[in-house]
Motif scaffolding. Structure first.
Motif, short mmCIF file in Angstrom:
data_model
loop_
_atom_site.label_atom_id
_atom_site.label_comp_id
_atom_site.label_asym_id
_atom_site.label_seq_id
_atom_site.Cartn_x
_atom_site.Cartn_y
_atom_site.Cartn_z
N LEU A 80 36.64 30.86 37.76
CA LEU A 80 37.81 31.32 37.04
C LEU A 80 38.98 31.49 38.00
O LEU A 80 38.82 32.08 39.07
CB LEU A 80 37.54 32.68 36.37
CG LEU A 80 36.28 32.81 35.52
CD1 LEU A 80 36.20 34.21 34.93
CD2 LEU A 80 36.23 31.76 34.44
N GLU A 82 42.39 33.40 38.02
CA GLU A 82 43.21 34.39 37.34
C GLU A 82 44.57 34.44 38.05
O GLU A 82 44.63 34.73 39.24
CB GLU A 82 42.55 35.76 37.38
CG GLU A 82 41.25 35.81 36.61
CD GLU A 82 40.72 37.22 36.51
OE1 GLU A 82 41.25 37.97 35.68
OE2 GLU A 82 39.82 37.55 37.28
N PRO A 85 46.50 38.67 38.24
CA PRO A 85 45.96 39.57 37.23
C PRO A 85 46.17 41.06 37.48
O PRO A 85 45.95 41.87 36.59
CB PRO A 85 44.47 39.25 37.26
CG PRO A 85 44.22 38.87 38.68
CD PRO A 85 45.46 38.13 39.10
N ASN A 92 46.58 35.55 43.33
CA ASN A 92 45.71 34.98 42.32
C ASN A 92 44.28 35.31 42.74
O ASN A 92 44.00 35.51 43.91
CB ASN A 92 45.87 33.46 42.24
CG ASN A 92 47.22 33.06 41.69
OD1 ASN A 92 47.93 33.85 41.09
ND2 ASN A 92 47.59 31.81 41.92
N SER A 131 39.09 38.31 31.56
CA SER A 131 38.77 36.92 31.89
C SER A 131 37.31 36.57 31.64
O SER A 131 36.97 35.39 31.54
CB SER A 131 39.13 36.62 33.34
OG SER A 131 38.36 37.41 34.22
N THR A 150 41.27 28.87 33.62
CA THR A 150 42.48 29.45 34.21
C THR A 150 43.06 30.42 33.19
O THR A 150 43.16 30.08 32.00
CB THR A 150 43.52 28.35 34.53
OG1 THR A 150 42.92 27.41 35.43
CG2 THR A 150 44.76 28.95 35.17
N PHE A 151 43.44 31.60 33.67
CA PHE A 151 43.99 32.63 32.80
C PHE A 151 45.30 33.16 33.36
O PHE A 151 45.39 33.48 34.54
CB PHE A 151 43.00 33.80 32.64
CG PHE A 151 41.70 33.39 32.03
CD1 PHE A 151 41.61 33.10 30.67
CD2 PHE A 151 40.56 33.29 32.80
CE1 PHE A 151 40.42 32.72 30.11
CE2 PHE A 151 39.35 32.90 32.24
CZ PHE A 151 39.28 32.62 30.89
N GLU A 152 46.31 33.26 32.48
CA GLU A 152 47.57 33.89 32.83
C GLU A 152 47.71 35.15 31.98
O GLU A 152 47.37 35.14 30.79
CB GLU A 152 48.74 32.95 32.57
CG GLU A 152 48.78 31.76 33.50
CD GLU A 152 49.99 30.89 33.28
OE1 GLU A 152 51.11 31.44 33.15
OE2 GLU A 152 49.81 29.66 33.23
N TYR A 153 48.26 36.21 32.58
CA TYR A 153 48.35 37.51 31.92
C TYR A 153 49.77 37.84 31.49
O TYR A 153 50.73 37.29 32.03
CB TYR A 153 47.84 38.61 32.87
CG TYR A 153 46.36 38.54 33.08
CD1 TYR A 153 45.50 39.37 32.38
CD2 TYR A 153 45.79 37.64 33.98
CE1 TYR A 153 44.14 39.32 32.56
CE2 TYR A 153 44.42 37.57 34.17
CZ TYR A 153 43.61 38.41 33.46
OH TYR A 153 42.25 38.34 33.63
N LYS A 157 49.87 42.93 32.63
CA LYS A 157 48.56 42.56 33.19
C LYS A 157 47.41 43.15 32.37
O LYS A 157 46.37 43.48 32.89
CB LYS A 157 48.43 43.00 34.66
CG LYS A 157 49.59 42.58 35.53
CD LYS A 157 49.75 41.08 35.56
CE LYS A 157 50.91 40.70 36.47
NZ LYS A 157 51.18 39.28 36.46
N ILE A 160 45.49 38.45 28.21
CA ILE A 160 45.65 37.05 28.57
C ILE A 160 46.60 36.42 27.56
O ILE A 160 46.41 36.55 26.35
CB ILE A 160 44.29 36.33 28.59
CG1 ILE A 160 43.42 36.90 29.71
CG2 ILE A 160 44.47 34.83 28.73
CD1 ILE A 160 42.00 36.41 29.71
N SER A 163 45.49 30.38 28.40
CA SER A 163 44.22 30.05 29.04
C SER A 163 43.91 28.57 28.88
O SER A 163 44.38 27.91 27.95
CB SER A 163 43.09 30.89 28.46
OG SER A 163 42.88 30.57 27.10
#
Length: 172
Positions: A80, A82, A85, A92, A131, A150-153, A157, A160, A163
């Motif tokens: 993963l 992140e 996060p 990252n 995640s 892949t995760f964006e917040y 934070k 998500i 993703s």
């Protein structure tokens, strides 16, 4: 593509987590309420990769240090990424999730939180890292291949907002 360019330098933290199996249950940590990040959240045993250490070795070391047990048949289940996060931190996180079978030893107490053996169903009902929630069924399914995600917040934070999840099939 140009050759002999300077390498891209990433600001990322690398860590591993291990879902240890024994008698149809998994060893899970309920994180201490004193933890700065994600207190009280349920999570596998794991930790940060040390300098000059690979994720596989980290997984074995972290299980031994945090749980006091030995594992065998370590298998990569998910990788993963992140993206930033943690609030007020520019890093990252690159997280390697493994599964493994219990080999030997007695589970010890840890200041990281409370270790417990839970069934798949119990794990699915607990509060997990954001995640981990989207990929937990893949991680716990031995018939699935390795998940790459892949995760964006959001700006707080907490959730998500974007993703991407890809699955590498098992070799036939």
């Amino acid at each position: 593509m140009a050759i002999n360019n300077e390498p891209h330098i990433h600001q990322q933290i690398i860590c591993t987590n291990v879902f240890v199996r024994k008698d149809n249950k998994y060893l899970i940590l309920k994180r201490s309420e004193q933890k700065k990040y994600a207190p009280g959240v349920y999570h596998p045993v794991g930790g940060k990769v040390d300098p000059n250490e690979n994720p596989y070795t980290t997984a074995e070391r972290e299980v031994s240090e945090e749980a006091g047990i030995k594992i065998k048949d370590l298998r990569l289940e998910a990788v993963l990424l992140e993206i930033s996060p943690v609030r007020d931190e520019p890093y990252n996180w690159l997280v390697f999730h493994f599964s493994a079978d219990y080999d030997s030893g007695d589970v010890i107490k840890t200041e990281e939180g409370e270790l417990m053996w839970l069934t798949k169903e119990e794990i699915l009902s607990k509060e997990l890292f954001p995640s981990v929630r989207p990929v937990i069924r893949h991680i716990l399914d031995e018939e699935k291949g390795t998940v790459f995600a892949t995760f964006e917040y959001d700006e707080n934070k907490e959730k998500i907002i974007k993703s991407q999840i890809d699955l590498c099939a098992l070799a036939e």
